[in-house]
Every structure is written in C-alpha cells, then in structure tokens.
Write a protein that holds these residues in place. Structure first.
Motif, PDB file in Angstrom:
ATOM      1  N   SER B 191     -11.319  -1.832  27.141  1.00 26.02           N
ATOM      2  CA  SER B 191     -10.035  -2.763  26.915  1.00 26.02           C
ATOM      3  C   SER B 191      -9.395  -2.044  25.653  1.00 26.02           C
ATOM      4  O   SER B 191      -7.814  -2.224  25.680  1.00 26.02           O
ATOM      5  N   LYS B 192     -10.116  -1.850  24.753  1.00 24.10           N
ATOM      6  CA  LYS B 192      -9.238  -1.383  23.619  1.00 24.10           C
ATOM      7  C   LYS B 192      -8.765  -0.060  23.828  1.00 24.10           C
ATOM      8  O   LYS B 192      -7.473   0.347  23.338  1.00 24.10           O
ATOM      9  N   GLY B 195      -5.320  -0.070  25.149  1.00 19.40           N
ATOM     10  CA  GLY B 195      -4.344  -0.639  24.546  1.00 19.40           C
ATOM     11  C   GLY B 195      -4.282  -2.068  24.066  1.00 19.40           C
ATOM     12  O   GLY B 195      -3.386  -2.701  23.382  1.00 19.40           O
ATOM     13  N   ALA B 196      -5.352  -2.940  24.400  1.00 20.06           N
ATOM     14  CA  ALA B 196      -5.565  -4.081  23.875  1.00 20.06           C
ATOM     15  C   ALA B 196      -6.307  -4.473  22.688  1.00 20.06           C
ATOM     16  O   ALA B 196      -7.215  -3.560  22.337  1.00 20.06           O
ATOM     17  N   GLY B 197      -5.656  -4.972  21.864  1.00 17.09           N
ATOM     18  CA  GLY B 197      -6.237  -5.346  20.487  1.00 17.09           C
ATOM     19  C   GLY B 197      -7.201  -6.306  20.866  1.00 17.09           C
ATOM     20  O   GLY B 197      -7.670  -6.675  21.744  1.00 17.09           O
ATOM     21  N   ARG B 198      -7.883  -6.901  19.665  1.00 18.05           N
ATOM     22  CA  ARG B 198      -8.846  -7.743  19.340  1.00 18.05           C
ATOM     23  C   ARG B 198      -8.762  -8.831  20.346  1.00 18.05           C
ATOM     24  O   ARG B 198      -9.684  -9.496  21.067  1.00 18.05           O
ATOM     25  N   ALA B 200      -6.596  -9.897  22.350  1.00 17.82           N
ATOM     26  CA  ALA B 200      -6.280  -9.761  23.944  1.00 17.82           C
ATOM     27  C   ALA B 200      -7.554  -9.392  24.494  1.00 17.82           C
ATOM     28  O   ALA B 200      -7.680  -9.689  25.746  1.00 17.82           O
ATOM     29  N   THR B 201      -8.551  -8.555  23.987  1.00 18.04           N
ATOM     30  CA  THR B 201      -9.636  -8.211  24.542  1.00 18.04           C
ATOM     31  C   THR B 201     -10.492  -9.346  24.687  1.00 18.04           C
ATOM     32  O   THR B 201     -11.165  -9.525  25.617  1.00 18.04           O
TER      33      THR B 201
END
Ligand SMILES: Nc1ncnc2c1ncn2[C@@H]1O[C@H](COP(=O)(O)OP(=O)(O)OP(=O)(O)O)[C@@H](O)[C@H]1O
Ligand SMILES: [Mg+2]
Lengths: 372, 291
Positions: B191-192, B195-198, B200-201
């Motif tokens: 997920s990271k 492009g997903a930050g913490r 969003a993950t």
C-alpha cells in the motif's frame, strides 16, 4: 560526472544488528535497462531492493533515484514501484480495485483511472477479469495483476523480487518472455531479483552477481557466463570443473601443474605468471569425450563412472587419475552411430579447446578480501 | 500390511464422531433447558411459585407493558454503549500489541487477561471503591482542583458503563489482536509502495482486513452484556434494571418461572434479530476468504 542514472547505489551497506546483509554495494543502473540482481539465498538481494523502495534505510552509503538522493524519503513519495515475491495483492479488493489503488492515492480523476486500468489490464491480458478477487485467480494471473498494479503508476523504476518464484516451470518460461517483451514495450527500468541463473541470463541486459552481501561481478549475460572473474561466479552461473594448481613454464608455453604428473595447458594471453597459484575452470559442455581407439592413448584419459540422462543432454562423470572427477555434458542430438552413447566403465579421451579454459584467481585471494 | 491412515481420518464418517461430545453437551445443557424455558413461557405461576403449564400468551402480553419494555431498551442501549466503549478502547490497544510490540508479546497479552484471574464479583466491588464519592478517583480530581464536589459515578449509568467496559475489554481485545496480528505486513508495504501514507493505508487495508476481528469482538462483548446482571446490581445500586436482572429476580425471588421464561425467550429472539440485521450489514463488507 554529469552522467545520469536511473538508480545509483554508492557504497551501500546495511546491517541488521550484527548481521551484514549488504556490504559496500555500488551499482549504476541506466534508464531503460533490464537489470538483474543474481545471487544465492541470503546474499542481500531483497534487502537491496527494499532499500531502493524505501522500506529499509542503508546503514552507510547513498542511494539516488533519477539523480536525487532519496535519504529520508518515505516509500509512498518515491517514484518507484515494487512487485512483491508473493504479489501482496489486496485480498479484499477486486482486480480492478487492486490495479486502481495507486492512481486513487494520487487523486487521479475517476474517468482517467478507469481508462488507465483498462489499458493496464489489456497490457497484461487480463481484460474481463476486472471483478474477480485475487483468490479467484491462478498464480500466473495474480502475477499479472501485481505487474499491472505497479506499472499503471508509470514509475521511474520497477522493482521485482523473484516475481516468478511461485510459478511452475512452464509458466515461468512463458512469463519470462512476456516480462521481457513487456519491459521493452513500456521502456521502464526493471531491477529484477532472482536466484535462478538461467532466468537472469535469458532476461537481463545487465547482471550484478552478488555473494554474501557483496558485488561479485557486473556484466552482460555473455560476460558473466563466458568470462566469470571469480570461482564463485563460475560455479554459481552454470556448472564448472575446477582445477587448482601452480603456473609453471614448459616447452609449449605456460601450463598449470595441477598434480606432479598432470599439466593443463593455458590459453595464450591468459595473463598468468609463472609461480602464480590459479584455478582453471572448464564448463562441462566444453569438455569433449571420445572413445579411446589406440592402445596407448595420449592426453587426458579417464573412465566413465556414471552417465545421467537429462533430456536434452547426457551428463557423464569421468574419473581421471590425478584430476579427480570431471563432468562432461553432451547434447543428445549429436548422438549417432559415429559418436555413440558412452557406457559406464568405458575408457574415454577428454579434451577441450584451449580458450575454453577460464583462468580464475585462487580462491581466497579473489577480487576482495574477507575479513573475519 | 500398511494402510494409509490419513484418508480414514479425513473420511466424514470418522470425523462425525468428533462433534459427539460437544453435541451431547449442547443437547443436555442448552437445547433441553431452552426448550423448558420455551414451554414454561406459555404457562402460569403456580400458587406457591414454580410453574403451571398451559398455553397462553399472557406472559408475553405482560412483557409489553411500558415498565418492562423500558428494561429491554435500557439493556440494549447499555449493552451497545458498553460494546462501543470496549471497541474504542480495545482497537488501539490490540493494534499496539499486534504491530508495535515485538519483545515480551506474550507478557503483554498476559497483562490484558490478568484481571480475569480475580473473581468477577471482587473486581466489580473493587470498582465501587475507586468511583464512590470519596473514592480514589474523586479524591484525585478534587485535590487537583479540577472539580469542587465529587463526581457522581457510582449508582449511575456511567458507573455501570465503566464496570461493563472494564470487565469485558479483554473479550474485545483478543479477537482484534488475532486479526491484526495475522494481517500480512507486506500488504501494508504494498500500500505504501503504491503511494498511500500511513493513514490511508490504515483506512484502506488494515481496517477492512481486521473487520472479521471487529465483528467477533462485538459479538463476544455484546451478547453477554445483554444478559449481565452483576454489574448493574453492584454499580447501579439496583436502580437500573437490565434484562438479566429482571430474569434472575423472576426465577430467584419472585418465583414466577413463566414470566421469567417469557423474558428470557424474548431476549433471545431480540438478540437473534439484532445480530442478523447487523451481520447482514457488516458481514457483507467483511466477506473475506482470507480471514
Ligand atoms: N529484518 C531483518 N532482520 C535481520 N536480518 C535480516 C533481515 N532481513 C534480512 N536479514 C538478513 O540479511 C541477509 C540478506 O537477506 P535478504 O533477504 O536480502 O536475502 P536474499 O538475497 O533476498 O535471499 P533470498 O533469495 O533467500 O530471498 C540474510 O542473512 C538475512 O538473514
Ligand atoms: Mg529475497
């Protein structure tokens, strides 16, 4: 040096506690290359990829992506994507949602996402499976979803960690070709991790052979196979027969005295000097075997200890006095009445072209010194 | 002769016997008593207590009186609030234990259940000492000058809620911990990587994949909470009646088994209803073959 590399590692070292996973690794990866990291299990390939992706931080050294030092940049801000060994597809999302994930995070507009997802799925030939969940796909299809999910983001570099490891032999071969042609089409730099030398040889533009966290040899597939620089490389990539000995002068030129009685001729311009201790490597497929015809044969003679049928080839183990067992491989397609199959116990004459002898430094004084 | 034993063990006729002990248990201690309760609920109180069998809906009609339906609502509201409280406190705790603790994991889990080693009654009485008007909590608050007079907690719904959450928290933490612990960490990295930050993950991956644990936790807490009567008795001072308390009193003090049975049966039906509706809504989202 205004040279531009997609990925550049400079003296990268990674410790896990007291374990040295990667040591002094320097790599320069050009744009658009299919670049393989090849090495045995535990040599630090995954760790290297994870440092480029941003999941691990180097203990020492610099990593640059597209010229920029990425120290402190988290994975989600690096323009790099990874295909994980077991794909790491999101089990609660459909194929479509998996592939769209990256673009959604970047807040790309909905119609644009839909268009690009279709494009990406078409590229990996998964059109029609949009609504499936990952567990409803075969291993090969899951692999393609993982590829599409990464490539849709148009990364500078795509990192692949043994992406074909979980597939069966046949599918593997097919996917190798597909991956390679896909890479040519999209033109994105691939850094490909594998411990399978055959895979690395067939797919790569460039191969970095690693051993115990260090770089062993860099080069094209032909270079690392035909001109291994260390015993490790000669052994890891393809099989080799090794002969250790001291270089001495004799009538015909330089030879290696493997044993008091056994002398192996060296190719001209080998660069060896008298007195030096070296290892000579000979590939099994370069060893020629002929039935002994005369009563007093000259040259290398041995007795066939065993023969193993390998499909395309037959492998013979031949015992030679003073040299031990030499492995030779013969194409089965070359077997006919003139060159019949050899049987165990038969006396054979062994020979190889002089230039098939690869000269390697003696083990232990290879290109690097090992500290304790 | 050697016979493979595996296919025998896997055959349905052999594995059928495995459910026998539990089956007998459930039959004698669950199905039969429940049937009794069901039959009793259509009867009447005998002249000297006990039961006179019959077939009438009198007890159920009695239950519809406002005084009793209020008890139903109180029970559902308090049980829901207690469950929610457990979730709010339990999720972060389970998340912390599953993802941030690497050493002494077992010890930390043990700490979560250690309160269970003391009797339920003692723990609950213990709380009265903490939250009464001159208890530790109020002494502290007053000494700090945050309040000028004691905060009324004991014998209020808040006191009960505190006791409920305190006693049932581990039941929430464990299923949550298990679902978070076995969550494949490479999914979070994937997920990271995409492009997903913490945050969003967490929202996109961790939360939906821990949903089966959330559901299990909610069930494990909510169901026994509706039958709870010790906590409201002790911390509510008998002023707030739960269904559990109502049923107990019917059997133990009033000796009206018919009415008690009707209340019990209604509670079960109500629970089944709530659970079905809620499973339909949450279950669809958590439908996850990997869980
Ligand atoms: N998180 C970690 N903690 C401690 N040691 C680690 C960690 N990750 C890797 N190592 C060690 O670092 C070394 C290199 O590991 P790495 O995973 O990079 O190997 P690899 O080349 O990818 O091997 P494989 O082909 O088996 O995947 C190994 O000795 C491994 O045990
Ligand atoms: Mg690895």
């Amino acid at each position: 040096m205004p040279e531009s590399w997609d990925v550049e590692l400079q003296g990268v070292t990674k410790y896990f506690g007291s374990v040295v996973a990667v040591e002094g690794l320097t790599l320069r990866i050009q744009s658009g290359q299919f670049y393989s990291l090849l090495g045995p299990s535990g040599c630090g390939k995954t760790t290297t990829l994870r440092m480029i992706a941003g999941f691990e931080h180097p203990s020492q050294g610099i990593i640059r992506i597209a010229g920029q030092d990425v120290l402190g940049i988290p994975p989600y801000r690096r323009n790099v994507n990874m295909v994980f060994q077991h794909y790491a597809l999101f089990p609660h999302m459909s194929v479509e949602e998996n592939v769209a994930y990256g673009l959604k995070q970047k807040k790309v507009s909905v119609p644009e996402i839909a268009r690009r997802v279709q494009q990406a799925l078409a590229m990996v030939q998964l059109t029609g499976l949009e609504r499936r969940r990952p567990h409803e796909l075969s291993g090969g299809q899951q692999q393609r979803v993982a590829l599409a999910r990464a490539l849709i983001n148009r990364p500078t570099v795509l990192l692949l960690d043994e992406p074909l490891g979980a597939l069966d032999q046949k599918l593997r071969k097919a996917m190798q070709l597909e991956l390679k042609s896909l890479q040519r089409t999209v033109g994105i730099t691939f850094i490909y991790v594998t411990h399978d030398q055959e895979e690395a040889l067939t797919m790569s533009d460039y191969i970095a052979v690693m051993n115990a966290g260090r770089l062993e040899q860099l080069g094209t597939a032909i270079e690392v196979y035909e001109r291994p620089r260390t015993r490790f490389v000669a052994d890891f990539i393809g099989l080799s027969n090794f002969f250790r000995g001291e270089v001495i002068r004799s009538e015909g030129g330089l030879v290696v005295a493997v044993d008091r009685r056994m002398h192996l001729a060296l190719p001209p311009h080998s660069g060896a000097r008298p007195g030096q201790r070296i290892t000579v490597a000979v590939r099994p497929e370069k060893v020629r075997l002929a039935p002994v015809s005369s009563d007093a044969p000259s040259g290398l003679v041995g007795r066939v200890a065993s023969s193993t049928y390998l499909g395309e080839q037959t492998e013979y183990r031949v015992g030679v006095n003073g040299l031990g067992t030499i492995i030779a491989r013969r194409q089965n397609s070359e077997i006919d009445s003139a060159t019949p199959r050899l049987a165990a116990g038969e006396l054979v004459q062994l020979s190889w072209a002089l230039e098939s002898s690869l000269i390697l430094p003696e083990e232990g004084v290879a290109s690097h010194e090992r500290e304790g | 002769m050697l016979r493979p034993t595996t296919d025998r063990a896997a055959s349905p006729s052999a594995s059928r016997w495995l459910v026998l002990p539990a089956g007998v248990w459930y039959f004698f201690f669950f199905v039969i008593p429940l049937s009794f309760a069901f039959i009793f609920s259509f009867g009447h109180r005998g002249a000297y207590g006990g039961i006179e069998l019959g077939f009438s809906f009198d007890q159920y009609v009695r239950l519809a009186q406002p005084i009793y339906s209020k008890t139903f609502l109180t029970t559902l509201a308090m049980a829901s609030a207690g469950t929610l409280g457990c979730l709010i406190l339990g999720y972060p705790l389970a998340y912390f234990l599953a993802t941030r603790v690497h050493r002494h994991k077992l010890l930390m889990l043990l700490l979560v259940i250690i309160p269970f080693w003391t009797s339920f009654l003692i723990r609950t009485y213990g709380i009265t000492i903490l939250i009464n008007d001159r208890g530790l909590l109020n002494t502290l608050l007053m000494n700090l000058g945050w309040v000028s007079e004691p905060v009324r907690l004991l014998f209020t719904p808040w006191g009960i809620l505190l006791g409920l959450v305190y006693n049932y928290l581990p039941l929430m933490v464990f299923p949550l911990y298990v679902s978070l612990e076995r969550l494949d960490k490479t999914l979070l990295e994937a997920s990271k990587d995409l492009g997903a930050g913490r945050l969003a993950t967490f929202r996109n991956i961790t939360l939906p994949l821990s949903l089966p644990g959330v559901i299990a936790g909610l069930m494990l807490v909510f169901i026994p909470l509706t039958g709870e009567y010790v906590v409201p008795q002790i911390l509510g001072g008998g002023k707030i009646l739960f269904m559990g308390g109502l049923i107990t009193s019917q059997f133990v003090s009033t000796r009206d088994w018919a009415f008690g049975s009707a209340a019990a049966v209604s509670l079960i039906v109500l629970l089944l209803l709530v659970i079905t509706v809620y499973m339909r809504r949450l279950g669809r989202r958590a439908e996850d073959p990997f869980a």
